[in-house]
Scaffold this motif. Sequence first.
Motif, PDB file in Angstrom:
ATOM      1  N   THR A  82     -27.802  43.061 -45.324  1.00  0.00           N
ATOM      2  CA  THR A  82     -27.828  43.044 -46.660  1.00  0.00           C
ATOM      3  C   THR A  82     -28.923  43.955 -47.312  1.00  0.00           C
ATOM      4  O   THR A  82     -28.575  44.865 -48.252  1.00  0.00           O
ATOM      5  CB  THR A  82     -27.913  41.800 -47.265  1.00  0.00           C
ATOM      6  OG1 THR A  82     -26.919  40.881 -46.415  1.00  0.00           O
ATOM      7  CG2 THR A  82     -27.391  41.547 -48.669  1.00  0.00           C
ATOM      8  N   GLN A 140     -20.701  45.846 -38.643  1.00  0.00           N
ATOM      9  CA  GLN A 140     -19.634  45.355 -37.649  1.00  0.00           C
ATOM     10  C   GLN A 140     -19.265  46.216 -36.469  1.00  0.00           C
ATOM     11  O   GLN A 140     -18.546  46.285 -35.702  1.00  0.00           O
ATOM     12  CB  GLN A 140     -18.514  44.826 -38.119  1.00  0.00           C
ATOM     13  CG  GLN A 140     -18.676  43.583 -39.240  1.00  0.00           C
ATOM     14  CD  GLN A 140     -17.328  42.933 -39.580  1.00  0.00           C
ATOM     15  OE1 GLN A 140     -16.242  43.366 -39.241  1.00  0.00           O
ATOM     16  NE2 GLN A 140     -17.540  42.066 -40.520  1.00  0.00           N
ATOM     17  N   TYR A 173     -27.503  40.413 -37.023  1.00  0.00           N
ATOM     18  CA  TYR A 173     -27.462  38.967 -37.346  1.00  0.00           C
ATOM     19  C   TYR A 173     -26.927  38.452 -35.699  1.00  0.00           C
ATOM     20  O   TYR A 173     -26.464  39.393 -35.080  1.00  0.00           O
ATOM     21  CB  TYR A 173     -26.266  38.496 -38.289  1.00  0.00           C
ATOM     22  CG  TYR A 173     -26.085  37.280 -38.238  1.00  0.00           C
ATOM     23  CD1 TYR A 173     -26.655  36.228 -39.107  1.00  0.00           C
ATOM     24  CD2 TYR A 173     -24.751  36.683 -37.825  1.00  0.00           C
ATOM     25  CE1 TYR A 173     -26.370  35.214 -39.260  1.00  0.00           C
ATOM     26  CE2 TYR A 173     -24.241  35.287 -37.794  1.00  0.00           C
ATOM     27  CZ  TYR A 173     -25.067  34.537 -38.715  1.00  0.00           C
ATOM     28  OH  TYR A 173     -24.746  33.087 -38.685  1.00  0.00           O
ATOM     29  N   ASN A 208     -32.485  42.550 -42.663  1.00  0.00           N
ATOM     30  CA  ASN A 208     -30.909  42.078 -42.539  1.00  0.00           C
ATOM     31  C   ASN A 208     -30.275  43.209 -42.791  1.00  0.00           C
ATOM     32  O   ASN A 208     -30.594  44.176 -43.384  1.00  0.00           O
ATOM     33  CB  ASN A 208     -30.699  40.676 -43.248  1.00  0.00           C
ATOM     34  CG  ASN A 208     -31.086  40.668 -44.596  1.00  0.00           C
ATOM     35  OD1 ASN A 208     -30.586  41.383 -45.257  1.00  0.00           O
ATOM     36  ND2 ASN A 208     -31.854  39.781 -45.132  1.00  0.00           N
ATOM     37  N   LEU A 254     -27.986  47.578 -46.992  1.00  0.00           N
ATOM     38  CA  LEU A 254     -27.319  48.083 -47.894  1.00  0.00           C
ATOM     39  C   LEU A 254     -27.801  48.338 -49.222  1.00  0.00           C
ATOM     40  O   LEU A 254     -27.747  49.319 -49.896  1.00  0.00           O
ATOM     41  CB  LEU A 254     -25.884  47.233 -48.129  1.00  0.00           C
ATOM     42  CG  LEU A 254     -24.971  47.087 -46.784  1.00  0.00           C
ATOM     43  CD1 LEU A 254     -24.241  45.948 -47.016  1.00  0.00           C
ATOM     44  CD2 LEU A 254     -24.029  48.427 -46.923  1.00  0.00           C
ATOM     45  N   ALA A 312     -32.036  40.297 -38.663  1.00  0.00           N
ATOM     46  CA  ALA A 312     -32.660  41.686 -38.797  1.00  0.00           C
ATOM     47  C   ALA A 312     -31.570  42.767 -39.133  1.00  0.00           C
ATOM     48  O   ALA A 312     -30.468  42.341 -38.951  1.00  0.00           O
ATOM     49  CB  ALA A 312     -33.160  42.088 -37.457  1.00  0.00           C
ATOM     50  N   PHE A 314     -17.171  41.327 -45.866  1.00  0.00           N
ATOM     51  CA  PHE A 314     -18.003  40.264 -46.039  1.00  0.00           C
ATOM     52  C   PHE A 314     -18.742  40.480 -47.526  1.00  0.00           C
ATOM     53  O   PHE A 314     -18.951  41.755 -47.827  1.00  0.00           O
ATOM     54  CB  PHE A 314     -18.979  40.098 -45.027  1.00  0.00           C
ATOM     55  CG  PHE A 314     -19.929  39.191 -44.911  1.00  0.00           C
ATOM     56  CD1 PHE A 314     -19.696  37.746 -45.049  1.00  0.00           C
ATOM     57  CD2 PHE A 314     -21.359  39.298 -45.021  1.00  0.00           C
ATOM     58  CE1 PHE A 314     -20.520  36.591 -45.446  1.00  0.00           C
ATOM     59  CE2 PHE A 314     -22.361  38.139 -45.228  1.00  0.00           C
ATOM     60  CZ  PHE A 314     -21.716  37.064 -45.275  1.00  0.00           C
TER      61      PHE A 314
HETATM   62  C1  LIG Z   1     -22.899  40.994 -41.511  1.00  0.00           C
HETATM   63  C2  LIG Z   1     -22.324  41.806 -42.360  1.00  0.00           C
HETATM   64  C3  LIG Z   1     -23.243  42.248 -43.462  1.00  0.00           C
HETATM   65  C4  LIG Z   1     -24.653  41.745 -43.879  1.00  0.00           C
HETATM   66  O1  LIG Z   1     -25.359  41.473 -42.529  1.00  0.00           O
HETATM   67  P1  LIG Z   1     -26.870  40.243 -42.909  1.00  0.00           P
HETATM   68  O2  LIG Z   1     -27.484  40.738 -41.592  1.00  0.00           O
HETATM   69  O3  LIG Z   1     -25.870  39.080 -42.510  1.00  0.00           O
HETATM   70  O4  LIG Z   1     -27.384  40.539 -44.000  1.00  0.00           O
HETATM   71  C5  LIG Z   1     -22.988  43.156 -44.509  1.00  0.00           C
HETATM   72  N1  LIG Z   1     -21.655  43.686 -44.169  1.00  0.00           N
HETATM   73  C6  LIG Z   1     -20.753  43.462 -43.376  1.00  0.00           C
HETATM   74  C7  LIG Z   1     -19.467  44.179 -43.131  1.00  0.00           C
HETATM   75  C8  LIG Z   1     -21.055  42.501 -42.376  1.00  0.00           C
HETATM   76  O5  LIG Z   1     -20.237  42.066 -41.370  1.00  0.00           O
END
Ligand SMILES: *Cc1c(COP(=O)(O)O)cnc(C)c1O
Length: 363
Positions: free
Chosen positions: A47, A146, A169, A45, A50, A180, A72
């Motif tokens: 997260t 995003q 997502y 995913n 990162l 993913a 987020f």
């Molecule tokens: C969606 C999102 C994430 C996390 O992504 P996941 O796939 O939900 O873990 C991280 N940073 C930002 C800015 C996001 O919009």
Amino acid sequence: MREDLVAAIREVIDSSAFAGGPFVAKFEEDFAAFCGSSYAIGVGNGTDALWLSLLALGIGPGDEVITAPMTFMATAEAISFCGAKPVFVDIDERTYTLDPNLLERAITPRTKAIIPVHLFGQTADLDPILEMARQRGLHVIEDACQAHGAEYKGRKAGSIGISGCFSFYPGKNLGALGEAGAVVTNSEELKNKIQILRDHGQAKKYHHVLIGWNARMDGIQGAVLRVKLRHLSKANDARRAHARSYNQQLADVPDLITPVEAGFARHVYHVYTVRTRARDRMVQAMARRGIACGIHYPIPVHLQEAYRSLGYAKGSFPVSERCADEFLSLPMYPELTAEQLGVVVGELKVLLRSCKEPYASVT
Ligand SMILES: *Cc1c(COP(=O)(O)O)cnc(C)c1O
């Protein structure tokens, strides 16, 4: 896309390649090419993307990582989950991304990296951030979760920093049929390290050279994403056309600020967010008319209960806090029709007129 997606999933079932494997590898190749990066590493995913980027760069306890509070939660969580401390820098009032003018005063001897967030589908102003990072020896990791296909001065989001982190997502511009994510990078060393970390630190099967984690991408998601990637550019073009249409029809509406596309950016409108002081009333009134609006995000990260220990208070980041009170995301997706968009605009204008509170002009 249903037929193509079903065929892709059937192929994965027929070859039993469910965890990582050849379907993920093929998607990685395609996604790296799409981003103009040398490598992509599929992970569980955004997260994970990162977190593994930070871990692979050796960031850990005692270190500080700078990011924006208007994002987020995951951006800050990834920093915390490798043991480092998130340090926030307020956003620019026009682009809603990390304000490079405020960056220098947040840097300390403990700072190791900066994570600009390409919020709503528009990249942060990366050149001044990269220049500051170069002078101070810091890493720049792009949170491009995003911003699939967005551009900064003609280069794809995610391909500019040491790594670019993506979420697939389902609701993102490129969404899987589940969870993913991916990291893109031009660094072979970083690519190798993240590949090992996402698979329990294994350099080869049952030979663990690092303490890693299970952060692999599913084979089915790799196959699905490969199909959906072929539609991404067209879908982003449709979002951009909708944004133009919203901008035209909402120009000069009192108490309403429409999004700005910076000169350096190609915005892909993951969400289309306006600002109004009547936001709370508008969300409810629009919902009563059957129009679902969103709020991205109602509480900036520095004011979240989970981060109380960082010691920030209301007033710490005034632009993010004001935006959190005023942001209103209107319906935005490629399939939106001109008629639907017209209904949203019409209702919004009528409702705003009934909530009289003129907007103080933005400086
Ligand atoms: C969606 C999102 C994430 C996390 O992504 P996941 O796939 O939900 O873990 C991280 N940073 C930002 C800015 C996001 O919009």
